[in-house]
Design a protein around this motif. Structure first.
Motif, mmCIF file in Angstrom:
data_model
loop_
_atom_site.group_PDB
_atom_site.id
_atom_site.type_symbol
_atom_site.label_atom_id
_atom_site.label_comp_id
_atom_site.label_asym_id
_atom_site.label_seq_id
_atom_site.Cartn_x
_atom_site.Cartn_y
_atom_site.Cartn_z
ATOM 1 N N ALA A 117 7.707 11.464 -5.477
ATOM 2 C CA ALA A 117 6.810 11.320 -6.732
ATOM 3 C C ALA A 117 5.528 10.267 -6.295
ATOM 4 O O ALA A 117 4.561 10.266 -6.707
ATOM 5 C CB ALA A 117 7.342 10.324 -7.815
ATOM 6 N N TRP A 118 5.581 9.361 -5.159
ATOM 7 C CA TRP A 118 4.554 8.519 -4.818
ATOM 8 C C TRP A 118 3.641 8.965 -3.602
ATOM 9 O O TRP A 118 2.749 8.718 -3.293
ATOM 10 C CB TRP A 118 5.195 7.264 -4.109
ATOM 11 C CG TRP A 118 5.633 6.280 -5.230
ATOM 12 C CD1 TRP A 118 6.921 6.181 -5.921
ATOM 13 C CD2 TRP A 118 4.926 5.251 -5.913
ATOM 14 N NE1 TRP A 118 6.835 5.242 -6.833
ATOM 15 C CE2 TRP A 118 5.549 4.595 -6.833
ATOM 16 C CE3 TRP A 118 3.537 4.789 -5.610
ATOM 17 C CZ2 TRP A 118 5.145 3.520 -7.655
ATOM 18 C CZ3 TRP A 118 3.089 3.837 -6.430
ATOM 19 C CH2 TRP A 118 3.707 3.100 -7.362
ATOM 20 N N ASP A 119 4.236 10.280 -3.181
ATOM 21 C CA ASP A 119 3.419 10.963 -2.004
ATOM 22 C C ASP A 119 2.043 11.248 -2.583
ATOM 23 O O ASP A 119 0.930 11.624 -1.788
ATOM 24 C CB ASP A 119 4.045 12.282 -1.310
ATOM 25 C CG ASP A 119 4.921 11.527 -0.553
ATOM 26 O OD1 ASP A 119 5.030 10.540 -0.150
ATOM 27 O OD2 ASP A 119 6.136 12.507 -0.240
ATOM 28 N N ASN A 120 1.985 11.698 -3.865
ATOM 29 C CA ASN A 120 0.607 12.215 -4.438
ATOM 30 C C ASN A 120 -0.283 10.983 -4.839
ATOM 31 O O ASN A 120 -1.638 11.348 -5.115
ATOM 32 C CB ASN A 120 0.916 12.851 -5.704
ATOM 33 C CG ASN A 120 1.800 14.085 -5.357
ATOM 34 O OD1 ASN A 120 1.741 14.657 -4.175
ATOM 35 N ND2 ASN A 120 2.825 14.574 -6.477
ATOM 36 N N VAL A 121 0.112 9.897 -4.764
ATOM 37 C CA VAL A 121 -0.815 8.554 -5.051
ATOM 38 C C VAL A 121 -0.952 7.813 -3.912
ATOM 39 O O VAL A 121 -0.287 7.335 -3.147
ATOM 40 C CB VAL A 121 0.131 7.667 -6.186
ATOM 41 C CG1 VAL A 121 -0.987 6.632 -6.537
ATOM 42 C CG2 VAL A 121 0.572 8.481 -7.451
ATOM 43 N N ALA B 72 -2.437 4.841 -1.600
ATOM 44 C CA ALA B 72 -2.068 3.521 -1.522
ATOM 45 C C ALA B 72 -3.127 2.737 -2.313
ATOM 46 O O ALA B 72 -3.039 1.733 -2.843
ATOM 47 C CB ALA B 72 -1.549 2.945 -0.185
ATOM 48 N N VAL B 73 -4.410 3.023 -1.973
ATOM 49 C CA VAL B 73 -5.460 2.412 -2.331
ATOM 50 C C VAL B 73 -5.731 2.374 -3.643
ATOM 51 O O VAL B 73 -5.846 1.313 -4.449
ATOM 52 C CB VAL B 73 -6.951 3.025 -1.555
ATOM 53 C CG1 VAL B 73 -8.129 2.243 -2.053
ATOM 54 C CG2 VAL B 73 -6.627 2.779 -0.085
ATOM 55 N N ASP B 74 -5.681 3.735 -4.227
ATOM 56 C CA ASP B 74 -5.570 3.947 -5.728
ATOM 57 C C ASP B 74 -4.646 3.155 -6.374
ATOM 58 O O ASP B 74 -4.683 2.421 -7.536
ATOM 59 C CB ASP B 74 -5.335 5.291 -6.136
ATOM 60 C CG ASP B 74 -6.690 6.243 -5.684
ATOM 61 O OD1 ASP B 74 -7.675 5.578 -5.285
ATOM 62 O OD2 ASP B 74 -6.391 7.314 -5.542
ATOM 63 N N GLU B 75 -3.350 2.942 -5.831
ATOM 64 C CA GLU B 75 -2.337 2.108 -6.538
ATOM 65 C C GLU B 75 -2.319 0.805 -6.568
ATOM 66 O O GLU B 75 -2.222 0.204 -7.718
ATOM 67 C CB GLU B 75 -0.763 2.489 -5.886
ATOM 68 C CG GLU B 75 0.405 1.782 -6.385
ATOM 69 C CD GLU B 75 0.542 1.880 -7.810
ATOM 70 O OE1 GLU B 75 1.039 1.026 -8.516
ATOM 71 O OE2 GLU B 75 0.182 3.133 -8.348
ATOM 72 N N ILE B 76 -2.927 0.162 -5.472
ATOM 73 C CA ILE B 76 -3.530 -1.275 -5.410
ATOM 74 C C ILE B 76 -4.741 -1.473 -6.471
ATOM 75 O O ILE B 76 -4.369 -2.602 -6.950
ATOM 76 C CB ILE B 76 -3.869 -1.435 -3.903
ATOM 77 C CG1 ILE B 76 -2.631 -1.480 -3.020
ATOM 78 C CG2 ILE B 76 -4.161 -2.987 -3.921
ATOM 79 C CD1 ILE B 76 -3.077 -1.662 -1.756
#
Length: 69
Positions: A51-55, A57-61
């Motif tokens: 599920a996290w592979d599509n997001v 890391a920069v966008d999540e931060i």
């Protein structure tokens, strides 16, 4: 008398061996149970990772910084 002692000793040895077998089987069932539990956690980890592979890391931060508590 020595034969009776030998029979008692043989009985004790066989009882100890039976207890050792039971202990080994009990340990093996615990190991199997832990492997099954670990397998379910691994499956969950893979599901979350997918599920996290599509997001990125920069966008999540950036999204975490923009949150209003």
């Amino acid at each position: 008398m020595p034969m009776a002692l030998e029979k008692c000793f043989d009985a004790l040895v066989s009882d100890v061996q039976a207890m050792q077998k039971e202990l080994i089987l009990a340990k093996m069932s615990k190991v199997r149970h832990l492997h099954r539990r670990r397998g379910s956690w691994d499956a969950l980890a893979q599901k979350v990772a997918a599920a996290w592979d599509n997001v990125p890391a920069v966008d999540e931060i950036a999204a975490q910084r923009e949150k209003q508590w």
